[in-house]
Write a protein that holds these residues in place. Structure first.
Motif, short mmCIF file in Angstrom:
data_model
loop_
_atom_site.label_atom_id
_atom_site.label_comp_id
_atom_site.label_asym_id
_atom_site.label_seq_id
_atom_site.Cartn_x
_atom_site.Cartn_y
_atom_site.Cartn_z
N PRO A 71 80.80 -1.49 7.05
CA PRO A 71 81.72 -1.99 6.03
C PRO A 71 82.97 -1.13 5.82
CG PRO A 71 79.72 -1.09 5.03
CD PRO A 71 79.47 -1.20 6.50
N ASP A 72 82.83 0.20 5.91
CA ASP A 72 83.97 1.08 5.66
C ASP A 72 84.56 1.66 6.94
OD1 ASP A 72 83.89 0.75 2.91
OD2 ASP A 72 82.39 2.32 2.67
N ALA A 73 84.13 1.17 8.10
CA ALA A 73 84.66 1.69 9.36
C ALA A 73 86.11 1.25 9.54
CB ALA A 73 83.82 1.19 10.53
N GLY A 74 86.89 2.12 10.12
CA GLY A 74 88.29 1.78 10.32
C GLY A 74 89.12 1.96 9.07
N LYS A 75 88.60 2.73 8.12
CA LYS A 75 89.32 2.99 6.88
C LYS A 75 90.50 3.93 7.17
CE LYS A 75 88.50 4.69 2.17
NZ LYS A 75 87.47 5.27 1.26
N ALA A 76 91.65 3.63 6.60
CA ALA A 76 92.83 4.47 6.82
C ALA A 76 92.60 5.87 6.28
CB ALA A 76 94.05 3.84 6.15
N ASP A 77 93.02 6.86 7.05
CA ASP A 77 92.92 8.26 6.66
C ASP A 77 94.32 8.85 6.72
OD1 ASP A 77 92.66 11.13 6.75
OD2 ASP A 77 90.54 10.87 7.18
N GLU A 78 95.04 8.79 5.61
CA GLU A 78 96.44 9.21 5.59
C GLU A 78 96.61 10.69 5.86
OE1 GLU A 78 98.29 7.93 1.99
OE2 GLU A 78 97.90 5.80 2.35
N ASN A 84 95.13 12.51 7.92
CA ASN A 84 95.08 12.79 9.35
C ASN A 84 95.88 11.79 10.18
OD1 ASN A 84 93.09 15.12 9.65
ND2 ASN A 84 91.92 13.72 8.36
N ALA A 85 96.71 11.01 9.51
CA ALA A 85 97.58 10.03 10.17
C ALA A 85 96.80 9.10 11.08
CB ALA A 85 98.67 10.76 10.98
N GLY A 86 95.63 8.65 10.59
CA GLY A 86 94.82 7.78 11.43
C GLY A 86 93.78 7.01 10.66
N TRP A 87 92.59 6.91 11.27
CA TRP A 87 91.51 6.11 10.71
C TRP A 87 90.19 6.86 10.85
CZ3 TRP A 87 95.84 4.28 12.91
CH2 TRP A 87 96.54 3.28 12.23
N SER A 88 89.20 6.41 10.08
CA SER A 88 87.91 7.10 10.12
C SER A 88 86.75 6.12 10.15
CB SER A 88 87.77 8.01 8.89
OG SER A 88 87.63 7.24 7.71
N LEU A 89 85.64 6.60 10.64
CA LEU A 89 84.38 5.86 10.68
C LEU A 89 83.34 6.79 10.10
CD1 LEU A 89 82.96 3.88 13.72
CD2 LEU A 89 81.52 5.39 12.36
N ILE A 121 87.10 10.73 13.08
CA ILE A 121 88.49 10.48 12.71
C ILE A 121 89.34 10.47 13.97
CG2 ILE A 121 90.47 11.28 11.34
CD1 ILE A 121 88.39 12.89 9.65
N TRP A 122 90.18 9.44 14.12
CA TRP A 122 91.08 9.39 15.27
C TRP A 122 92.49 9.04 14.80
CZ3 TRP A 122 87.47 6.03 13.72
CH2 TRP A 122 87.77 4.67 13.65
N LYS A 134 103.36 1.05 16.31
CA LYS A 134 104.50 0.56 15.55
C LYS A 134 104.24 -0.77 14.86
CE LYS A 134 107.21 3.97 16.84
NZ LYS A 134 107.65 4.99 15.88
N GLU A 135 103.56 -1.68 15.57
CA GLU A 135 103.39 -3.04 15.05
C GLU A 135 101.91 -3.33 14.81
OE1 GLU A 135 105.23 -5.78 17.67
OE2 GLU A 135 107.20 -4.84 17.59
N GLY A 136 101.62 -3.79 13.61
CA GLY A 136 100.26 -4.14 13.29
C GLY A 136 99.28 -3.00 13.48
N PRO A 137 99.59 -1.78 12.97
CA PRO A 137 98.71 -0.64 13.19
C PRO A 137 97.35 -0.86 12.54
CG PRO A 137 100.34 -0.13 11.51
CD PRO A 137 100.72 -1.45 12.09
N ASN A 138 96.31 -0.55 13.26
CA ASN A 138 94.97 -0.62 12.72
C ASN A 138 94.07 0.31 13.51
OD1 ASN A 138 94.00 -2.06 15.09
ND2 ASN A 138 94.98 -3.87 14.23
N ALA A 139 92.83 0.39 13.09
CA ALA A 139 91.90 1.33 13.72
C ALA A 139 91.68 1.05 15.20
CB ALA A 139 90.56 1.28 12.98
N LEU A 140 91.59 -0.23 15.55
CA LEU A 140 91.33 -0.58 16.95
C LEU A 140 92.54 -0.28 17.84
CD1 LEU A 140 89.34 -1.73 18.98
CD2 LEU A 140 90.27 -4.00 18.51
N SER A 141 93.74 -0.57 17.36
CA SER A 141 94.92 -0.31 18.18
C SER A 141 95.09 1.19 18.41
CB SER A 141 96.17 -0.90 17.52
OG SER A 141 96.42 -0.32 16.25
N ALA A 142 94.72 2.00 17.43
CA ALA A 142 94.77 3.46 17.61
C ALA A 142 93.75 3.90 18.64
CB ALA A 142 94.53 4.17 16.28
N TYR A 143 92.56 3.26 18.63
CA TYR A 143 91.56 3.57 19.66
C TYR A 143 92.07 3.14 21.04
CZ TYR A 143 87.46 3.45 22.56
OH TYR A 143 86.60 3.66 23.60
N GLN A 144 92.71 2.00 21.11
CA GLN A 144 93.23 1.52 22.39
C GLN A 144 94.25 2.49 22.98
OE1 GLN A 144 94.54 -2.34 21.05
NE2 GLN A 144 92.69 -3.37 21.76
#
Length: 240
Positions: free
Chosen positions: A52-59, A61-66, A76-77, A133-143
Motif C-alpha cells: 500500500p505505501d510502496a513508491g511513496k515519495a521521499d523528498e 532523498n529526491a526519490g521514492w521508497s518502499l 530508497i531509490w 521530467k514527465e510524469g515522475p513516479n517510482a516506476l519511472s525512477a526504477y526504469q
C-alpha cells in the motif's frame, strides 16, 4: 598457386564464421540483459502495486521508497542523482536490533550513515541519469536504473528472484512470480527480501545470532561460475 588460393579462401571463410559466431554471442548477451531488465520492471511494478505505501515519495532523498511491512527497513531509490544527498540507491534500517545485539556505531565505516535512530547503507550509481521530467513516479525512477545502470540489476536463479544491488553485498530482492513463489525451509524464498552484508556489522560488535527481526543464515550465490554459500542478514516477507 591454386593451393595458396584455396588456403586463403579457407582462412577467410573461417574468419567469417568466427565473426558470425561472435556477433551471435553478443546479440544473445544483449538479449539476455534486456530480458532481465524488462522482466524486472514488470515484477517490480507488481510489488509496488501490492504494497500500500510502496513508491511513496521521499523528498529528502529526491526519490521514492518502499517500506517493509514491519516498518523497520526501507528501500530508497533516487529520481534525480544530482539531488540525492547521500546515495542513489540505499537501505535505511532501524539501528535498535543491531544496537541491542552489541553494535558499536563508532566502529562502522563512513559508508554507513546515521539518521535519527536509523542506519543508511547504499551506493552512488556508476552512470548518471537525467532526472525524470514527465510524469515522475517510482516506476519511472526504477526504469532509469535499468536503462543507465543495468549491471545494478541481477537475477538470482537459485531463489528465482530479481535483485537490486546496493553495493558491498547489500541488496533488495523480489520474486519473479509472486503467485508461484514458494517458501524454503530456510525462510529465504519469499516475495520480497531485504538483504544486509553482515560482515561489517559483526566487525563492529554485532552478535549475529542476537539480532531480532532479521534472519542470519547462508544463501547461495554465484562466485566465478560456482555456487557458494555466504552468510547474510535477511528480512523476508510474503506480501500477496
Amino acid at each position: 598457386m591454386n593451393k595458396n588460393k584455396k588456403l586463403i579462401a579457407s582462412a577467410i571463410a573461417a574468419l567469417v564464421i568466427v565473426a558470425a559466431i561472435t556477433v551471435g554471442v553478443v546479440k544473445t548477451a544483449e538479449g539476455n540483459l534486456d530480458v532481465i531488465g524488462k522482466g524486472s520492471q514488470k515484477t517490480f511494478e507488481a510489488v509496488l502495486n501490492v504494497l500500500p505505501d510502496a513508491g511513496k515519495a521521499d523528498e529528502a532523498n529526491a526519490g521514492w521508497s518502499l517500506e517493509s511491512p514491519d516498518g523497520e527497513v526501507r528501500l530508497i531509490w533516487s529520481g534525480d542523482y544530482n539531488k540525492s544527498p547521500v546515495y542513489d540507491v540505499m537501505l535505511e534500517f532501524d539501528a535498535k536490533p543491531f544496537l541491542d545485539a552489541g553494535l558499536d556505531e563508532s566502529r562502522l565505516s563512513d559508508q554507513y550513515k546515521r539518521n535519527d535512530g536509523s542506519i543508511i547503507i547504499g551506493s552512488k550509481l556508476r552512470k548518471e541519469a537525467p532526472s525524470v521530467k514527465e510524469g515522475p513516479n517510482a516506476l519511472s525512477a526504477y526504469q532509469q536504473i535499468e536503462t543507465y545502470n543495468p549491471d545494478t540489476i541481477n537475477y538470482h536463479s537459485a531463489m528465482d528472484h530479481y535483485g537490486l544491488k546496493l553495493g558491498d553485498g547489500n541488496m533488495f530482492e523480489w520474486a519473479k512470480n509472486m503467485e508461484t513463489n514458494t517458501v524454503t525451509k530456510k525462510d529465504q524464498d519469499k516475495d520480497i527480501v531485504f538483504v544486509l552484508n553482515p560482515e561489517p556489522l559483526i566487525a563492529a560488535g554485532v552478535d549475529p545470532e542476537k539480532v531480532e527481526g532479521w534472519v542470519y543464515t547462508t544463501v547461495p550465490v554465484m562466485d566465478h561460475g560456482k555456487n557458494v554459500e555466504v552468510y547474510k542478514f535477511l528480512k523476508p516477507f510474503n506480501i500477496k
